[in-house]
Design an enzyme around this catalytic site. Sequence first.
Site, short mmCIF file in Angstrom:
data_model
loop_
_atom_site.label_atom_id
_atom_site.label_comp_id
_atom_site.label_asym_id
_atom_site.label_seq_id
_atom_site.Cartn_x
_atom_site.Cartn_y
_atom_site.Cartn_z
CB SER A 162 -0.88 -0.04 1.27
OG SER A 162 -1.64 1.15 1.40
CE1 TYR A 189 3.16 6.99 12.17
CE2 TYR A 189 3.19 9.38 12.26
CZ TYR A 189 3.36 8.21 11.55
OH TYR A 189 3.70 8.26 10.22
CE LYS A 238 6.56 6.35 11.37
NZ LYS A 238 6.96 5.23 10.48
#
Length: 239
Positions: free
Chosen positions: A11, A138, A142
């Site tokens: 994707s 998130y 990261k």
Amino acid sequence: GEVVLVSGAASGIGAAVVQRLRAEGARVAALDRQPVDGADASAQADLRAGEAVAQAVGQLVSALGPVTSLVHCAGVCPAGGTLDDDDALWLDTYSVNVLGALRLMRQVVPGMRARRHGAVVLVSSINARFATPTLAAYAASKAALEEMARTAALEFAPDNVRVNVIAPASVDTPMLQASFARADDPDAARARNVQRHPLGRLGTPGDAAELALFLVSPRSGWITGGTFPLDGGAGVTRR
Ligand code: NAI
């Protein structure tokens, strides 16, 4: 020949990386938890499970030969992920975004080091540097990925294996589209998001693939340990 292992290949950014690599004549080994179209070989595995990852990479290597580069695109950006969300959500996010990269590197980097030839590209996010309360897990994952990449770059450099990071702002993929869909007014959310990018548009998966291709190619042979914004100028205004 070059064999590039691409995670998250089903994707968005990963799928575009697969397409462009094949257009340039590389052979592509694709890994995702979903089925992947259009690669030279593909395997399904959940990056949260180390054993499954080892098995999948083993299959891909038997099909195509040793991996010469890795592009880790797989990632999750959970709805929620605030400081109040439970440990399970945080652990899950880290397991894919950070440990997923580590599990893949453990499978392919030893061979690269032995051959003194290899490149790794990890996909981070502009959110590693800009706090967004709804994306706390998130963003933290990261930032961890970026620092891990710097350590890896240092460790692997003597064996001519390079490690670099791409940090995109908003790229128009199913992940971003899902975040718009959660807003009360998805069209307005998209329009607001576009405005955060001085170049006046969202990134395309192809924009991201271009940088990834450069960073795995010999054209970037003296670049390692870098984190490169890919953000339509968003990092300038949000700093
Ligand atoms: P996407 O959701 O379209 O594609 C992500 C792919 O990763 C999917 O095919 C999914 O099946 C795979 N994946 C997720 N969890 C997995 C797991 N546990 N095991 C195996 N595969 C798994 O997302 P997109 O937008 O293409 O994102 C690619 C990377 O770019 C991610 O790391 C994301 O955090 C990062 N990114 C995306 C941005 C955007 O605006 N789309 C912005 C900044 C970074």
